[in-house]
Design a protein around this motif. Structure first.
Motif, PDB file in Angstrom:
ATOM      1  N   ALA A 131      -9.099   2.672   1.583  1.00 28.80           N
ATOM      2  CA  ALA A 131      -8.207   2.209   0.523  1.00 28.80           C
ATOM      3  C   ALA A 131      -7.973   0.701   0.645  1.00 28.80           C
ATOM      4  O   ALA A 131      -7.805   0.005  -0.364  1.00 28.80           O
ATOM      5  CB  ALA A 131      -6.881   2.959   0.578  1.00 28.80           C
ATOM      6  N   GLU A 132      -7.981   0.191   1.873  1.00 26.44           N
ATOM      7  CA  GLU A 132      -7.770  -1.232   2.111  1.00 26.44           C
ATOM      8  C   GLU A 132      -9.091  -1.989   2.154  1.00 26.44           C
ATOM      9  O   GLU A 132      -9.155  -3.166   1.794  1.00 26.44           O
ATOM     10  CB  GLU A 132      -7.002  -1.441   3.418  1.00 26.44           C
ATOM     11  CG  GLU A 132      -5.617  -0.801   3.419  1.00 26.44           C
ATOM     12  CD  GLU A 132      -4.920  -0.940   4.756  1.00 26.44           C
ATOM     13  OE1 GLU A 132      -5.487  -1.585   5.661  1.00 26.44           O
ATOM     14  OE2 GLU A 132      -3.804  -0.405   4.914  1.00 26.44           O
TER      15      GLU A 132
ATOM     16  N   GLU B  18      -9.614   7.612   5.079  1.00 23.67           N
ATOM     17  CA  GLU B  18      -9.323   7.334   3.671  1.00 23.67           C
ATOM     18  C   GLU B  18      -8.351   6.159   3.545  1.00 23.67           C
ATOM     19  O   GLU B  18      -8.464   5.347   2.621  1.00 23.67           O
ATOM     20  CB  GLU B  18      -8.767   8.583   2.994  1.00 23.67           C
ATOM     21  CG  GLU B  18      -9.831   9.663   2.774  1.00 23.67           C
ATOM     22  CD  GLU B  18      -9.251  11.011   2.424  1.00 23.67           C
ATOM     23  OE1 GLU B  18      -8.002  11.167   2.492  1.00 23.67           O
ATOM     24  OE2 GLU B  18     -10.026  11.931   2.093  1.00 23.67           O
ATOM     25  N   ARG B  19      -7.407   6.062   4.487  1.00 23.64           N
ATOM     26  CA  ARG B  19      -6.487   4.920   4.488  1.00 23.64           C
ATOM     27  C   ARG B  19      -7.248   3.623   4.730  1.00 23.64           C
ATOM     28  O   ARG B  19      -6.990   2.602   4.073  1.00 23.64           O
ATOM     29  CB  ARG B  19      -5.426   5.128   5.558  1.00 23.64           C
ATOM     30  CG  ARG B  19      -4.522   3.926   5.785  1.00 23.64           C
ATOM     31  CD  ARG B  19      -3.520   4.202   6.895  1.00 23.64           C
ATOM     32  NE  ARG B  19      -2.961   2.977   7.433  1.00 23.64           N
ATOM     33  CZ  ARG B  19      -2.167   2.907   8.488  1.00 23.64           C
ATOM     34  NH1 ARG B  19      -1.824   4.025   9.123  1.00 23.64           N
ATOM     35  NH2 ARG B  19      -1.701   1.758   8.927  1.00 23.64           N
TER      36      ARG B  19
ATOM     37  N   ALA C  83      -7.671  11.648   6.697  1.00 19.60           N
ATOM     38  CA  ALA C  83      -6.584  10.864   6.101  1.00 19.60           C
ATOM     39  C   ALA C  83      -6.607   9.429   6.618  1.00 19.60           C
ATOM     40  O   ALA C  83      -6.374   8.477   5.849  1.00 19.60           O
ATOM     41  CB  ALA C  83      -5.249  11.529   6.403  1.00 19.60           C
ATOM     42  N   VAL C  84      -6.898   9.254   7.899  1.00 17.44           N
ATOM     43  CA  VAL C  84      -6.949   7.903   8.472  1.00 17.44           C
ATOM     44  C   VAL C  84      -8.122   7.121   7.900  1.00 17.44           C
ATOM     45  O   VAL C  84      -7.992   5.957   7.498  1.00 17.44           O
ATOM     46  CB  VAL C  84      -7.034   7.971  10.005  1.00 17.44           C
ATOM     47  CG1 VAL C  84      -7.251   6.578  10.590  1.00 17.44           C
ATOM     48  CG2 VAL C  84      -5.773   8.588  10.589  1.00 17.44           C
TER      49      VAL C  84
END
Length: 466
Positions: free
Chosen positions: A216-217, A212-213, A209-210
């Motif tokens: 995303a940026e 992927e975050r 999840a981290v």
């Protein structure tokens, strides 16, 4: 200005009330120092020495400190503390100046004296914690950092410092907890560290999840691409891992470790063409075997399989041939496949007497496929076909080809030996054929083939298209 200061001092000391006048000098000198005129402030205060007035000594010490004359400033503050041992402001400034002088042990002792009086003071706790870190005593700094953050919980800079202290002292769980508190404020590099801590804690989904975050940026972040690829692979999601590795290698093509992992994932997925492309970039003798494995897999036998096949062949003599049936293969290795097939044939066209008729047949056979070095393919097989007219055909073929990306070029040789099965052998036909075939393998096979065949029984030449 120096002259006016001297005149002012002469006037002051020539009149009564020297103590009040000294205070006026301190006030004026302090104003000059705050304006950035520390040298003038020093010149104004020095004529007051020697003095045991703490205010004069402290003001001169500050003017000296502003000029980086910290050793002399320390001596003045030590005298102030002797004169006024309860002056906590002076004791604090002395500790600060001792730190600037590099006298860390003396500074720590001064801070700890003050801390004993005010154990919950956040400023003192932070000063002691940072001083202990500077003295390479980071393990001792932990309770002071924690006490500071209990009072100032949202100080991001101090949280980062405490994270590193936990990390240095092998306290991964506490380090992770700090990073989680920082999560909303972290930049990409610290988010990557948070993901790594999740991995160490066997919290793969949180780590994903981290990463992927981060992506995303910043879709091109190399740390996240590599980390997410590894995590997908560990989570048995190779089809998701491969795109991450490929995106990473577009920007870091010389990372042999990642290229090796990507090649192996492509091999495991049976993506020969992708594996070959990745393997081309592998450098060094230790990758020789992997490169050969990728070359053998690419466009070669696909191992164990079962398929349903259909083919149609026609020629320039109105002959039409349909064949349908299953094929099964067993992969002995990535390089060799053995198999068997069955075909039902429906044939229509003119016979030797130019009369149209229909013929049915059943065929059974075996075959072998192999992939040689340099992406050369060698296939061969044999079969027996029984026709409803009483003929039996014994067939054998060999095909040698080479792949060029998705295209395969092959030279095929075939022999058919037909015999009647009604009583004694009444007739025999031997047909030898040679064909050059080209076909593409995107998601399905598209055949384009042509050849020349000589039929000795009918003494005719047939051109075949299919």
């Amino acid at each position: 200005m120096r002259l006016s200061c001297g005149l002012l001092m002469a006037l002051l000391f020539a009149s009564p009330g020297v103590m009040a006048q000294a205070q006026d000098v301190v006030t004026a000198a302090t104003a000059l120092r705050l304006e950035g005129r520390a040298e003038e402030a020093e010149a104004m205060l020095r004529p007051l020495l020697p003095s045991d007035d703490p205010a004069v000594l402290a003001a001169l010490a500050e003017a000296l400190a502003d000029q980086d004359k910290t050793e002399e400033a320390v001596k003045l503050y030590e005298r102030v503390v002797e004169l006024r041992p309860d002056d906590e402001v002076a004791r604090t400034r002395l500790a600060v100046l001792l730190t600037y002088c590099g006298r860390l042990s003396d500074a720590l002792a001064r801070y700890q004296e003050l801390h004993a009086l005010h154990p919950s003071d956040p400023t003192l706790n932070l000063a002691i914690a940072e001083l202990l870190v500077d003295m390479d005593r980071s393990a001792e700094s932990v309770p002071y950092f924690e006490a500071y953050l209990a009072a100032v919980p949202d100080d991001q800079d101090v949280l980062r410092k405490l994270y590193h202290v936990y990390e240095w002292n092998n306290q991964p769980k506490k380090a992770l907890a700090v990073l989680e508190r920082l999560a909303m404020e972290l930049d990409a590099s610290m988010l990557a560290e948070l993901a790594e801590r999740y991995v160490e804690a066997e919290r793969a989904r949180d780590a994903m999840a981290v990463f992927e975050r981060i992506l995303a940026e910043d879709p091109h972040n190399l740390v996240a691409l590599k980390g997410l690829g590894q995590l997908y692979e560990w989570e048995n999601r190779p089809e998701d891992a491969l795109p991450m590795y490929e995106a990473y290698l577009e920007r870091a093509p010389k990372d042999m470790a990642v290229r090796e992992r990507a090649t192996r994932v492509a091999l495991d997925l049976g993506l020969g063409r992708v594996a070959r492309g990745l393997a081309r970039g592998l450098e060094g003798e230790r990758f020789k075997g992997l490169k050969s494995e990728a070359a053998f897999l690419d466009s070669g036998p696909k191992g164990t399989f079962v398929s349903a096949d259909y083919a149609w062949v026609t020629n320039n003599q109105r002959f039409s041939h349909h064949a349908v049936g299953p094929t099964a293969g067993y992969g002995l290795s990535r390089h060799v496949t053995l198999g068997a097939l069955y075909r039902f044939h429906h044939l229509f066209g003119p016979d030797v007497n130019k009369q149209d008729h229909t013929m049915l047949a059943h065929e059974g056979g075996i075959f072998a496929e192999s992939l040689l070095p340099l992406e050369i393919r060698l296939d061969g097989g044999a079969s027996v076909t029984a026709y409803d007219t009483g003929w039996t055909s014994f067939n054998a073929y060999a095909e040698l080809g080479r792949t060029f990306g998705p295209v395969v070029l092959a030279l095929r040789g075939e022999r058919r030996d037909l015999l009647t099965t009604a009583g004694d052998v009444l007739a025999r036909v031997v047909a030898n054929g040679v064909a050059l075939r080209a076909y593409a393998e995107p998601w399905w096979k598209l055949f384009a083939t042509g050849g020349f065949e000589y039929d000795r029984y009918s003494d005719s030449n047939n051109r075949l298209y299919g």
